[in-house]
Design a protein around this motif. Structure first.
Motif, PDB file in Angstrom:
ATOM      1  N   ASP A 304      13.782  11.973   1.000  1.00  0.00           N
ATOM      2  CA  ASP A 304      13.920  11.554   2.396  1.00  0.00           C
ATOM      3  C   ASP A 304      12.677  11.905   3.202  1.00  0.00           C
ATOM      4  OD1 ASP A 304      16.437  10.463   2.026  1.00  0.00           O
ATOM      5  OD2 ASP A 304      17.507  12.271   2.664  1.00  0.00           O
ATOM      6  N   LEU A 305      12.092  13.058   2.909  1.00  0.00           N
ATOM      7  CA  LEU A 305      10.877  13.454   3.621  1.00  0.00           C
ATOM      8  C   LEU A 305       9.690  12.593   3.200  1.00  0.00           C
ATOM      9  CD1 LEU A 305       9.796  15.369   5.733  1.00  0.00           C
ATOM     10  CD2 LEU A 305       9.359  17.056   3.924  1.00  0.00           C
ATOM     11  N   GLN A 306       9.633  12.223   1.912  1.00  0.00           N
ATOM     12  CA  GLN A 306       8.589  11.297   1.457  1.00  0.00           C
ATOM     13  C   GLN A 306       8.706   9.966   2.185  1.00  0.00           C
ATOM     14  OE1 GLN A 306       8.743  10.853  -2.809  1.00  0.00           O
ATOM     15  NE2 GLN A 306       8.437  13.032  -3.201  1.00  0.00           N
ATOM     16  N   ILE A 307       9.922   9.505   2.349  1.00  0.00           N
ATOM     17  CA  ILE A 307      10.144   8.239   3.046  1.00  0.00           C
ATOM     18  C   ILE A 307       9.742   8.372   4.515  1.00  0.00           C
ATOM     19  CG2 ILE A 307      11.919   6.602   3.803  1.00  0.00           C
ATOM     20  CD1 ILE A 307      13.458   7.437   1.183  1.00  0.00           C
ATOM     21  N   GLN A 308      10.145   9.455   5.130  1.00  0.00           N
ATOM     22  CA  GLN A 308       9.819   9.675   6.537  1.00  0.00           C
ATOM     23  C   GLN A 308       8.309   9.706   6.760  1.00  0.00           C
ATOM     24  OE1 GLN A 308      11.636  13.196   8.317  1.00  0.00           O
ATOM     25  NE2 GLN A 308       9.854  13.452   9.642  1.00  0.00           N
ATOM     26  N   LYS A 309       7.589  10.359   5.853  1.00  0.00           N
ATOM     27  CA  LYS A 309       6.132  10.478   5.985  1.00  0.00           C
ATOM     28  C   LYS A 309       5.393   9.294   5.379  1.00  0.00           C
ATOM     29  CE  LYS A 309       5.881  15.548   6.124  1.00  0.00           C
ATOM     30  NZ  LYS A 309       5.221  16.767   5.560  1.00  0.00           N
ATOM     31  N   GLN A 310       6.131   8.389   4.729  1.00  0.00           N
ATOM     32  CA  GLN A 310       5.555   7.219   4.059  1.00  0.00           C
ATOM     33  C   GLN A 310       4.435   7.627   3.088  1.00  0.00           C
ATOM     34  OE1 GLN A 310       6.412   3.401   4.358  1.00  0.00           O
ATOM     35  NE2 GLN A 310       8.080   4.898   4.241  1.00  0.00           N
ATOM     36  N   ILE A 311       4.759   8.607   2.273  1.00  0.00           N
ATOM     37  CA  ILE A 311       3.850   9.042   1.206  1.00  0.00           C
ATOM     38  C   ILE A 311       3.957   8.043   0.054  1.00  0.00           C
ATOM     39  CG2 ILE A 311       3.410  10.845  -0.510  1.00  0.00           C
ATOM     40  CD1 ILE A 311       4.477  12.859   1.569  1.00  0.00           C
ATOM     41  N   GLY A 312       2.833   7.564  -0.416  1.00  0.00           N
ATOM     42  CA  GLY A 312       2.835   6.611  -1.516  1.00  0.00           C
ATOM     43  C   GLY A 312       3.421   7.224  -2.778  1.00  0.00           C
ATOM     44  N   TYR A 313       4.298   6.479  -3.440  1.00  0.00           N
ATOM     45  CA  TYR A 313       5.007   6.956  -4.630  1.00  0.00           C
ATOM     46  C   TYR A 313       4.705   6.021  -5.790  1.00  0.00           C
ATOM     47  CZ  TYR A 313       8.994   8.468  -7.548  1.00  0.00           C
ATOM     48  OH  TYR A 313       9.788   8.933  -8.567  1.00  0.00           O
ATOM     49  N   THR A 314       4.075   6.541  -6.834  1.00  0.00           N
ATOM     50  CA  THR A 314       3.695   5.743  -8.004  1.00  0.00           C
ATOM     51  C   THR A 314       4.626   6.100  -9.157  1.00  0.00           C
ATOM     52  OG1 THR A 314       1.418   6.064  -7.236  1.00  0.00           O
ATOM     53  CG2 THR A 314       1.720   4.968  -9.354  1.00  0.00           C
ATOM     54  N   PRO A 315       5.547   5.236  -9.550  1.00  0.00           N
ATOM     55  CA  PRO A 315       6.578   5.617 -10.534  1.00  0.00           C
ATOM     56  C   PRO A 315       6.054   5.979 -11.927  1.00  0.00           C
ATOM     57  CG  PRO A 315       7.192   3.625  -9.336  1.00  0.00           C
ATOM     58  CD  PRO A 315       5.770   3.899  -8.984  1.00  0.00           C
ATOM     59  N   THR A 316       5.036   5.254 -12.407  1.00  0.00           N
ATOM     60  CA  THR A 316       4.486   5.441 -13.769  1.00  0.00           C
ATOM     61  C   THR A 316       5.594   5.613 -14.810  1.00  0.00           C
ATOM     62  OG1 THR A 316       4.115   7.844 -13.426  1.00  0.00           O
ATOM     63  CG2 THR A 316       2.269   6.353 -12.974  1.00  0.00           C
ATOM     64  N   LEU A 317       6.529   4.692 -14.838  1.00  0.00           N
ATOM     65  CA  LEU A 317       7.659   4.771 -15.760  1.00  0.00           C
ATOM     66  C   LEU A 317       7.236   4.658 -17.222  1.00  0.00           C
ATOM     67  CD1 LEU A 317      10.104   2.467 -13.767  1.00  0.00           C
ATOM     68  CD2 LEU A 317      10.242   4.957 -13.945  1.00  0.00           C
ATOM     69  N   THR A 318       6.096   4.032 -17.480  1.00  0.00           N
ATOM     70  CA  THR A 318       5.668   3.865 -18.875  1.00  0.00           C
ATOM     71  C   THR A 318       5.120   5.153 -19.485  1.00  0.00           C
ATOM     72  OG1 THR A 318       3.586   2.969 -18.016  1.00  0.00           O
ATOM     73  CG2 THR A 318       5.220   1.386 -18.800  1.00  0.00           C
ATOM     74  N   VAL A 319       4.949   6.196 -18.684  1.00  0.00           N
ATOM     75  CA  VAL A 319       4.582   7.494 -19.267  1.00  0.00           C
ATOM     76  C   VAL A 319       5.700   7.955 -20.196  1.00  0.00           C
ATOM     77  CG1 VAL A 319       4.135   9.929 -18.783  1.00  0.00           C
ATOM     78  CG2 VAL A 319       3.113   8.163 -17.327  1.00  0.00           C
ATOM     79  N   ILE A 320       6.905   7.992 -19.670  1.00  0.00           N
ATOM     80  CA  ILE A 320       8.060   8.427 -20.467  1.00  0.00           C
ATOM     81  C   ILE A 320       8.388   7.410 -21.548  1.00  0.00           C
ATOM     82  CG2 ILE A 320      10.491   9.087 -20.373  1.00  0.00           C
ATOM     83  CD1 ILE A 320       8.512  10.989 -18.968  1.00  0.00           C
ATOM     84  N   GLU A 321       8.379   6.147 -21.164  1.00  0.00           N
ATOM     85  CA  GLU A 321       8.721   5.088 -22.121  1.00  0.00           C
ATOM     86  C   GLU A 321       7.712   5.041 -23.261  1.00  0.00           C
ATOM     87  OE1 GLU A 321      12.064   2.425 -22.284  1.00  0.00           O
ATOM     88  OE2 GLU A 321      11.445   3.907 -20.805  1.00  0.00           O
ATOM     89  N   GLY A 322       6.432   5.243 -22.932  1.00  0.00           N
ATOM     90  CA  GLY A 322       5.383   5.183 -23.944  1.00  0.00           C
ATOM     91  C   GLY A 322       5.471   6.305 -24.956  1.00  0.00           C
ATOM     92  N   GLU A 323       5.766   7.514 -24.493  1.00  0.00           N
ATOM     93  CA  GLU A 323       5.907   8.628 -25.427  1.00  0.00           C
ATOM     94  C   GLU A 323       7.112   8.413 -26.333  1.00  0.00           C
ATOM     95  OE1 GLU A 323       5.885  12.544 -23.862  1.00  0.00           O
ATOM     96  OE2 GLU A 323       3.866  12.378 -22.995  1.00  0.00           O
TER      97      GLU A 323
END
Length: 497
Positions: A304-323
């Motif tokens: 919620d605080l990330q959303i409030q501050k509009q901090i960019g969020y990079t999921p990088t889901l392929t890190v877990i998927e790739g391993e």
């Protein structure tokens, strides 16, 4: 009444000018009757229109048919869709996927084939801009930029702003660790382990950011990572250090993007208010065993605080998927890989020698155990991403290609995989497209030239056979890639035998 008439006259003249747009081209491209999909604010209103390129820039985009003369190529876009070129904001193009240094020395021909194809593979999947979020040398930048077909490359300098002997410095042999990571931050706790020639005054946040800026970087990369396994309890940045990096980055016109994937890291960095989180929150620490269908209150409050501050969020889901994909042969036997991985390198990946990292990572674990463990971590990552998406968090597209010495994070293809995983996490298709175009462009201060289809911006765009607002498979239905006004048929970017 006089003012009203003046306004009406001005409106009429502007309308006439738009209807009779006069363009005299010398090195032009005219794409007609195409569905244009672009945005400046995340709100899409596709329409059938026309787009004109002169040299490497867009000179017209709109619904009305322009009047064109001069030298140009015309492309009929009937039934096609065009979008801005995609931006992958987290790559490491200095690596050869799956290889350590001794492998590269043993197989120089494979390395050359990889490096020749790598820029083309990014373009093949529509990535016309990549941002290297690790150390890079002038020699590597130059060798990439002399390639005839390549994405635009941006970077974060010769090394990240890592804490001395922290992550990722600790993985570099001590004898040349400080040469490889010249932009480290000096901390007293590590003083006895830092060679005397490195002075504290040269390794403050201010001094480090200045060097990064002077190297031609567009951002500063830092880290909040306590380590893994034997390499745990690594030194971490203090709030004073991270705030100093943030303030100095802004003073130099740069953005601060920080590696973190844990609750502790995200909580710390959100409190500081950094610009971008370079990874998703998948390490839930004390909540790692909770069900994968609900968010603990502490995690929700951080988001919620990330959303409030509009901090960019990079999921990088392929890190877990790739391993996780290293545990069996499903990934490496996909037919699509033949289009973006040189044949000889692809065959090497299937050898026992190339399985070295999987052996180190999984030990005696069986396939089912590995998939269960990684599936749980990924479920947490996707739940976080869905929450941010549902509540208007600032989602940025990035893959961390490759996240380690693994062959399952391939240039270009890994981006397509990430897009599909975001869809699986229930991020709407319009938000996925915005994350890889205008969101990334704005977050990294590149939106004056990239991220949307507008007059004055660089002609980096994709022509597709499917609508990406309707079908995630559109990203594998690219017809043409335009980079700097140069038109490239997708099939011309495939691996050449």
């Amino acid at each position: 009444m006089k003012n009203v008439l003046t306004i009406l006259l001005a409106t009429f003249l502007f309308s006439c000018q738009d209807n009779n747009e006069q363009l005299n081209l010398k090195e032009g491209v005219y794409i007609s009757n195409v569905t244009i999909i672009s945005t400046e604010d995340g709100t899409y209103s596709p329409y059938i229109g026309h787009l004109v390129i002169e040299k490497d820039g867009i000179v017209y985009v709109g619904k009305n048919e322009p009047s064109i003369s001069g030298v140009f190529e015309e492309i009929d876009g009937t039934g096609k869709f065009i979008i801005p070129g995609l931006i992958d904001s987290h790559v490491h193009m200095t690596d050869v996927q799956g290889m350590l240094q001794h492998h590269k020395e043993k197989y120089p021909d494979l390395v050359k084939e990889f490096n020749d194809q790598m820029p083309r593979s990014y373009l093949y999947y529509g990535f016309t801009t990549i941002i290297n979020l690790g150390g890079i040398s002038d020699e590597r930048i130059n060798s990439f930029n002399i390639q005839p077909l390549k994405p635009d490359l941006y970077h974060v300098g010769y090394s990240g702003a890592a804490i001395a002997n922290g992550y990722p410095m600790i993985y570099t042999p001590e004898e040349y660790r400080f040469e490889i990571e010249p932009n480290f931050i000096y901390v007293e706790s590590q003083a006895e382990h830092i060679p005397d020639k490195y002075k504290p005054a040269d390794h403050t946040p201010k001094a480090v950011v200045k060097r990064i800026k002077n190297s031609g970087a567009i951002a500063v990369k830092s880290y909040y990572e306590s380590g893994f396994g034997r390499m745990s309890n690594l030194p971490l940045p203090t709030k004073s250090i991270m705030t100093g990096l943030l303030n100095e980055s802004h003073a130099n016109g740069l953005v601060l993007t920080v590696h973190a994937n844990s609750l502790a890291g995200h909580s710390f960095l959100t409190d500081v208010g950094v610009d971008i989180l370079a990874h998703g929150l998948w390490n839930w620490e004390k909540y790692k065993d909770v069900p994968t269908d609900s968010l603990p209150l502490e995690i929700k409050e951080t988001l919620d605080l990330q959303i409030q501050k509009q901090i960019g969020y990079t999921p990088t889901l392929t890190v877990i998927e790739g391993e996780g994909a290293l545990v069996d042969t499903v990934f490496i036997n996909q037919p699509a890989l033949k289009k973006v991985i040189p044949k000889n390198l692809l065959e090497w990946y299937k050898t026992e020698e190339a399985q070295w990292f999987a052996r180190d990572l999984f030990g005696e674990s069986n396939v089912e155990e590995v998939h269960k463990i990684y599936g749980n971590i990924q479920a947490h990552a996707m739940l976080v991403l869905k929450y941010l998406s549902d509540h208007n968090g600032l989602i940025l597209f990035g893959t961390d290609t490759p996240s380690g010495p693994i062959y399952t994070n391939q240039p270009g293809y890994n981006g397509y995989w990430e897009l599909k995983l975001m869809k699986k996490a229930e991020v709407p298709l319009n938000k996925i497209l915005a994350s890889a175009t205008i969101n990334n462009a704005k977050a990294f201060h590149l939106d004056s030239s990239l991220g949307s289809l507008a007059i004055g911006k660089k002609a980096n765009l994709l022509m597709m056979a499917k609508n990406p607002l309707m079908d995630i498979e559109a990203y594998d239905a690219i017809d043409k890639v335009v980079i700097g006004g140069k038109i490239i048929k997708r099939e011309d970017l495939e691996v050449k035998e």
